[in-house]
Design an enzyme around this catalytic site. Sequence first.
Site, short mmCIF file in Angstrom:
data_model
loop_
_atom_site.label_atom_id
_atom_site.label_comp_id
_atom_site.label_asym_id
_atom_site.label_seq_id
_atom_site.Cartn_x
_atom_site.Cartn_y
_atom_site.Cartn_z
N GLU A 40 34.56 -0.04 2.07
CA GLU A 40 34.75 -1.31 1.35
C GLU A 40 36.21 -1.70 1.48
O GLU A 40 37.10 -0.99 1.04
CB GLU A 40 34.39 -1.17 -0.12
CG GLU A 40 34.64 -2.48 -0.89
CD GLU A 40 34.53 -2.33 -2.40
OE1 GLU A 40 34.01 -3.26 -3.04
OE2 GLU A 40 34.97 -1.29 -2.94
N ARG B 16 37.59 -9.52 -5.38
CA ARG B 16 37.30 -9.72 -6.80
C ARG B 16 38.07 -10.95 -7.30
O ARG B 16 39.28 -11.03 -7.17
CB ARG B 16 37.73 -8.50 -7.61
CG ARG B 16 36.84 -7.31 -7.41
CD ARG B 16 35.58 -7.38 -8.28
NE ARG B 16 34.55 -6.53 -7.68
CZ ARG B 16 33.59 -6.96 -6.87
NH1 ARG B 16 33.51 -8.23 -6.57
NH2 ARG B 16 32.71 -6.13 -6.37
N HIS C 138 30.30 -8.10 -12.68
CA HIS C 138 31.08 -7.13 -13.43
C HIS C 138 31.29 -7.60 -14.87
O HIS C 138 31.63 -8.76 -15.10
CB HIS C 138 32.45 -6.91 -12.77
CG HIS C 138 32.38 -6.18 -11.46
ND1 HIS C 138 31.80 -6.73 -10.34
CD2 HIS C 138 32.81 -4.94 -11.11
CE1 HIS C 138 31.88 -5.86 -9.34
NE2 HIS C 138 32.48 -4.77 -9.78
N LYS D 22 24.35 -5.39 -7.26
CA LYS D 22 25.28 -4.49 -7.93
C LYS D 22 25.70 -5.03 -9.30
O LYS D 22 26.17 -6.16 -9.41
CB LYS D 22 26.52 -4.28 -7.07
CG LYS D 22 27.59 -3.42 -7.74
CD LYS D 22 28.88 -3.42 -6.93
CE LYS D 22 29.98 -2.65 -7.66
NZ LYS D 22 31.28 -2.76 -6.96
#
Length: 242
Positions: free
Chosen positions: A40, A74, A135, A162
């Site tokens: 990643e 992110r 998240h 995820k």
Amino acid sequence: MTEINSTIPKVILTLSDVQNANQAIISEATQYIDFFDVVEYRADLVDDAIDFYESEIQFIKDRLPSKQILFTYRTEDINGKTKITMDKYYELCKTVIEKKLCDIIDLELMIYEDYMNKLIELARANNILVLVSHHEYEFTPRIKDMMAIYSRMIQLNADYCKLAVKPHDGKDVLNLMSAVYETKQNCNLNIIGIAMEEIGRITRVACGIFGSSMTFGYVGMPVAPGQIHIKDLHNQIALYKS
């Protein structure tokens, strides 16, 4: 309904800023090359532009040619502070896909629906797999809410779904794993569930028992709370293989 058996999760090595002065990070990654499946590349951890990301990713590919590349940016830091606008995030992901810099691209669930649909369509056209992520940095949602999040990802036909949450106690960790397990019973997609922080470390090593198909580790220094060194992660996962 047939119960889904446990799985052996793919191990993802998170890297960034690999072309540092002494190249210690990539050297350590090469040392443990047999302990992970995917790299990643966390572009948000280095303040730069697409040319730099492209150079970094090619550097990784040259040294770890057998590994798939997952590109991640992110949009918020761990404190919930925005790091990039939605328009710039869309343009970045679009460029990464068009340049075919990765094998899998992480797209955040909360981006504009129009942007999400366009990026998924573009990824499909370029034979790039899609990981849709969400998240929660402050808490763990209720089980039914986590399952609803997974359901939305499944509706998008993501290749990987995820969800990462912040647990405050053991019940939060159990609830996440329950949401992963229940979701996995009803779909054939790759479901990923991670409880961050030290209390959630078990979700990184025993995740396969509940049907979670990916886990993330590090070399050098951890890039997420509760992450485990790739060597220790490899050895601990082995304890849960049937």
